[in-house]
Enzyme design. Structure first.
Site, PDB file in Angstrom:
ATOM      1  N   GLU A 525     -20.465 -13.520   9.651  1.00 22.83           N
ATOM      2  CA  GLU A 525     -20.493 -14.928   9.237  1.00 22.83           C
ATOM      3  C   GLU A 525     -19.100 -15.492   9.449  1.00 22.83           C
ATOM      4  O   GLU A 525     -18.109 -14.927   8.959  1.00 22.83           O
ATOM      5  CB  GLU A 525     -20.899 -15.083   7.779  1.00 22.83           C
ATOM      6  CG  GLU A 525     -20.893 -16.539   7.327  1.00 22.83           C
ATOM      7  CD  GLU A 525     -21.306 -16.731   5.871  1.00 22.83           C
ATOM      8  OE1 GLU A 525     -21.292 -17.885   5.402  1.00 22.83           O
ATOM      9  OE2 GLU A 525     -21.649 -15.739   5.206  1.00 22.83           O
ATOM     10  N   ASN A 586     -21.264 -21.802   9.451  1.00 29.19           N
ATOM     11  CA  ASN A 586     -21.917 -22.737   8.539  1.00 29.19           C
ATOM     12  C   ASN A 586     -21.943 -24.133   9.162  1.00 29.19           C
ATOM     13  O   ASN A 586     -21.031 -24.522   9.893  1.00 29.19           O
ATOM     14  CB  ASN A 586     -21.179 -22.781   7.202  1.00 29.19           C
ATOM     15  CG  ASN A 586     -21.339 -21.488   6.422  1.00 29.19           C
ATOM     16  OD1 ASN A 586     -22.354 -21.261   5.789  1.00 29.19           O
ATOM     17  ND2 ASN A 586     -20.333 -20.615   6.506  1.00 29.19           N
ATOM     18  N   GLU A 618     -26.103 -21.528   9.692  1.00 31.54           N
ATOM     19  CA  GLU A 618     -26.413 -21.418   8.268  1.00 31.54           C
ATOM     20  C   GLU A 618     -26.358 -22.794   7.625  1.00 31.54           C
ATOM     21  O   GLU A 618     -25.363 -23.510   7.733  1.00 31.54           O
ATOM     22  CB  GLU A 618     -25.428 -20.465   7.588  1.00 31.54           C
ATOM     23  CG  GLU A 618     -25.498 -19.047   8.147  1.00 31.54           C
ATOM     24  CD  GLU A 618     -24.759 -18.041   7.274  1.00 31.54           C
ATOM     25  OE1 GLU A 618     -24.320 -18.425   6.168  1.00 31.54           O
ATOM     26  OE2 GLU A 618     -24.627 -16.882   7.687  1.00 31.54           O
ATOM     27  N   ASP A 647     -29.268 -20.872   3.641  1.00 28.61           N
ATOM     28  CA  ASP A 647     -28.241 -20.261   2.794  1.00 28.61           C
ATOM     29  C   ASP A 647     -28.490 -20.606   1.335  1.00 28.61           C
ATOM     30  O   ASP A 647     -29.128 -21.617   1.010  1.00 28.61           O
ATOM     31  CB  ASP A 647     -26.871 -20.764   3.241  1.00 28.61           C
ATOM     32  CG  ASP A 647     -25.752 -19.847   2.803  1.00 28.61           C
ATOM     33  OD1 ASP A 647     -26.057 -18.759   2.284  1.00 28.61           O
ATOM     34  OD2 ASP A 647     -24.579 -20.220   2.991  1.00 28.61           O
ATOM     35  N   GLU A 711     -26.638 -11.854  -0.374  1.00 25.20           N
ATOM     36  CA  GLU A 711     -25.227 -12.246  -0.387  1.00 25.20           C
ATOM     37  C   GLU A 711     -24.540 -11.751  -1.661  1.00 25.20           C
ATOM     38  O   GLU A 711     -25.168 -11.530  -2.689  1.00 25.20           O
ATOM     39  CB  GLU A 711     -25.098 -13.770  -0.304  1.00 25.20           C
ATOM     40  CG  GLU A 711     -25.631 -14.382   0.973  1.00 25.20           C
ATOM     41  CD  GLU A 711     -25.421 -15.890   1.012  1.00 25.20           C
ATOM     42  OE1 GLU A 711     -24.655 -16.346   1.865  1.00 25.20           O
ATOM     43  OE2 GLU A 711     -26.020 -16.589   0.181  1.00 25.20           O
TER      44      GLU A 711
END
Length: 758
Positions: A525, A586, A618, A647, A711
């Site tokens: 990520e 993101n 995301e 997310d 997560e």
């Protein structure tokens, strides 16, 4: 090609020959009848050449065709008169009936031609005023022609034939009508100067009658040889003028014509009253002249009354228009409240005398309404809020809309600011607008004594409103000293963001995404970091919201996307695609509303060579819940092969329903459901609830064919519990902290060595 002026030269030569013949007297008297038909024949050819050579509008083509017919009829009539003249030589003949009929028909056709020229007037009121002016001018012109032309012919000792009188009468009517008509022709399809030349031919009739009455035999010769050939010359000149006309319209109004007609009517009146022929010598003619002059004066009075009435109406309309412009300049077009200009004027006036208190109000998360429901619904909400604000303020203040969703109230009741703020918050506690929307607002209050600059007071109120938003929104705060510092810091942060983008101060770190079964890295990520030259590392929790507010999140997100694709493509070239199954930068909601976002994603993939199915964008639930436009963008990305990850799943109110409309490929279980999940069934009720949610999420994802990622994993016990619940992929500090590109390269290289050794 023959010269366009040739016909004008011919008619001019005929007119000059007529003058020379009159002066020299060579040849018999009937020669005087030759010049008029010769000139008319040349005029016919001039008009025909104009229609053949020039592209005319339908109205212009019809006008010149009728003139050509009129000239041809009169030419035939004058040819018959010339033949009769030579037969009766040396005596001048009476005008034959056939000649009178043809010439009269020609004049009638000419009247139709001039009368059919468009004036460009469409409204009934303007047409009525124009007809009144033309009537005044016609009567004034007609009485002059009657008194000095037609009446003397009727009363002369040498009786004129009925045919001659009829032709002269028609000539007078054509002259009077044409003069009044052409004064209002604006141009366009028929050139106004050309029509005036045509109208001037009617004045030849007046000259003819005056000469004929004044000199009898010699007058008849003068009219036929000198005066009348001027008419064909004018027709040829009109045809030539039309060839070079531009077709432009003139805005000049002939307001002077009625008054000129009144002066003209006074000339025969003065002649009747004070001339040698007194009223008693021609009682009926005198009555006609006096009556016509009186009629002209009456019509001019009526016209003056109409003008005064129209002027009064125009003044009223101008006053109303100025009032409307003034209102529009000082009021908001959407809500009807005063605008920023009017608010500043009122604020300046208050600060110049007694001081002022200002309440600034800003709708919380108004952009969400625009993005999810559309701008029309947003506008309806602003109108409803303005009405609510006006009602809540009451007599204690004057509300205004400053810009967008920002409103202000100038409090007029001393000490009434808190009451106004409370009433506003209470009023919007219930849904408003036709769509029954529940909205919240933040307000800031500031006061200042007389003499304080308005910008200082507004700055303080804005700082108080900023503090209200920082404290959780949906409340109001009164300004205190020093409250503006956070707002100033936020504004400075926005400026630093712009500079940092240009200076390349941002960098990316990568957090591993790990297979929980064997600990292998299967993705990363991408997270953005800002190394400020003076402040050091700035927290994303601080600069990301500032980037959102300023709109800089769009260029920042574009850089993150391109840099992520570039770096991951480099790793893929070195280590293969197996450890890079999920590459997730993101994405902000502001990026999804950027019309170039899909093109940016496509360009980043094309430039880096990274396969589309390795890129995972995301998004949070709040970003997805932004209306049809966002969903359209997401489906376009999905169709490209890009995978979408939801997310922080489970924290919103619509998580389950989202999965039916949103083309998600991956669901990421929020960290709040992973915390303390390792406590098991013997743990607290909260831990049991987290396990239940985690189990439900993975079961739902499996049922829908979606991948899951847990997560925020912080210990091995959480890994073990999540594996028992069905999770195979996770991320968190226990599995790997965010690291720079070099450290991630080393991690992937070590993993590759281990796999090779195994």
């Amino acid at each position: 090609m023959r010269h366009p002026a040739r016909h004008l030269l011919v008619t001019g030569a005929v007119a000059v020959l007529g003058m020379l013949w009159t002066v020299t007297g060579i040849g018999p008297a009937p020669v005087c009848y030759v010049f008029m038909p010769a000139g008319l024949v040349a005029a016919v050819f001039a008009l025909r050449a104009l229609r053949r050579d020039v592209e005319l509008a339908p109205a212009g083509r019809r006008f010149y065709l009728l003139l050509e017919v009129a000239a041809a009829l009169m030419a035939a009539g004058y040819v018959i008169l010339a033949v009769a003249g030579f037969r009766s030589s040396p005596v001048l003949p009476m005008m034959p009936l056939t000649s009178s009929v043809l010439i009269g028909l020609g004049l009638l056709v000419a009247m139709v031609a001039v009368g059919g020229v468009p004036l460009g007037v469409t409204s009934w009121s303007a047409r009525g005023r124009q007809w009144l002016d033309r009537l005044i001018a016609f009567v004034g012109c007609a009485v002059v022609l009657w008194h000095f032309g037609l009446y003397p012919m009727l009363t002369t000792e040498n009786r004129w034939s009925t045919g001659v009188l009829a032709v002269v009468l028609l000539g007078f009517l054509f002259a009077a009508g044409a003069v009044t008509k052409v004064s209002y022709i604006p141009g366009g399809p028929v050139d106004r100067a050309a029509v005036r030349l045509v109208a001037a031919t009617g004045l030849v009739a007046a000259a003819v009658s005056v000469l004929a009455v004044a000199r009898s035999y010699e007058g008849a010769i003068l009219t036929q040889a000198v005066a009348m050939p001027l008419a064909p010359l004018l027709l040829a000149a009109a045809a030539l003028r039309q060839r070079y006309a531009t077709g432009t319209l003139s805005a000049r109004a002939n307001s002077w014509l009625p008054y000129l007609a009144m002066v003209a009517a006074d000339v025969p009146l003065a002649h009747v009253l004070f001339g040698e022929t007194h009223l008693g010598d021609g009682i009926y003619e005198g009555r006609i002249v006096v009556g016509s002059a009186a009629l002209v004066a009456t019509l001019v009075s009526v016209r003056q009354w109409v003008v005064n009435r129209d002027n009064a109406r125009l003044l009223r309309e101008r006053a109303a228009s100025e009032a409307r412009f003034q209102y529009e300049a000082t009021h908001d077009a959407l809500t009807g409240l005063g605008n920023r200009k009017l608010f500043r004027e009122r604020l300046d006036a208050a600060l110049a005398s007694t001081g002022a208190t200002v309440l600034l109000v800003d709708l919380d998360d108004f952009n969400t309404v625009n993005d999810s429901l559309g701008h029309d619904v947003g506008d309806e909400l602003l109108v409803a809020f303005a009405d609510t604000l006006l009602a809540a303020t009451g007599d204690d203040g004057v509300p205004a809309r400053l810009a967008g969703d920002e409103f202000a109230v100038l409090v007029t009741t001393p000490g009434g600011d808190a009451a106004v703020a409370e009433r506003i918050m209470t009023a919007i506690a219930a849904p408003i607008s036709a769509h029954r929307l529940l909205v919240h607002a933040s307000a800031g209050i500031a006061s200042a004594p007389a003499g304080t600059p308005a910008r200082h007071l507004l700055r303080d109120a804005d700082a108080a409103m900023y503090a209200a938003k920082q404290r959780g929104k949906a409340n109001w705060v009164r300004y205190t000293a020093g409250m503006e510092k956070p707002a100033q810091a936020d504004a400075q942060l926005g400026g630093d963001l712009r500079r940092a983008l240009d200076a390349g101060e941002f960098t990316l770190v990568y957090q591993p995404i790990v297979d929980l079964r064997d600990g292998r890295t299967i993705g990363v990520e991408a997270l953005v970091r800002w190394l400020h030259p003076e402040r050091g590392m700035v927290s994303p929790a601080e600069f990301i919201p500032a980037a959102e507010r300023t709109g800089l999140i769009v260029p920042l997100g574009r850089w993150v996307l391109r840099e992520t694709c570039r770096q991951v493509a480099a790793w893929a070239a070195e280590f293969g695609l197996e450890p890079l199954q999920k590459v997730g930068p993101n994405v902000s909601v502001r990026q999804l509303h950027d019309p170039d976002f899909v093109a940016d994603v496509r360009a980043a993939l094309a430039d880096s060579g990274l396969p589309a199915d390795r890129l995972v964008l995301e998004l949070t639930e709040s970003a997805v819940l932004r209306g049809h436009q966002v969903l359209k963008v997401l489906h376009e990305l999905h169709d490209m092969g890009v995978r979408l990850a939801l997310d922080d799943f489970g924290t919103g109110e619509s998580s389950l329903s989202l999965l039916r409309a949103f083309p998600a490929a991956i669901v990421k279980l929020d960290k709040s459901f992973v915390d303390n999940i390792e406590l098991g069934e013997e743990g607290s009720a909260a831990a049991n609830a987290r396990q239940a949610v985690a189990r439900a999420v993975v079961q739902l994802a499996d049922a829908l064919g979606l991948d899951t990622v847990a997560e925020g994993i912080e210990n091995q016990e959480q890994v073990d519990r999540l594996r028992k619940l069905g999770y195979t992929v996770g991320q968190g500090y226990h599995l790997g902290r965010p690291m720079d590109a070099a450290a991630m390269t080393a991690r992937l290289a070590a993993q590759q060595r281990d796999l090779t050794a195994a």
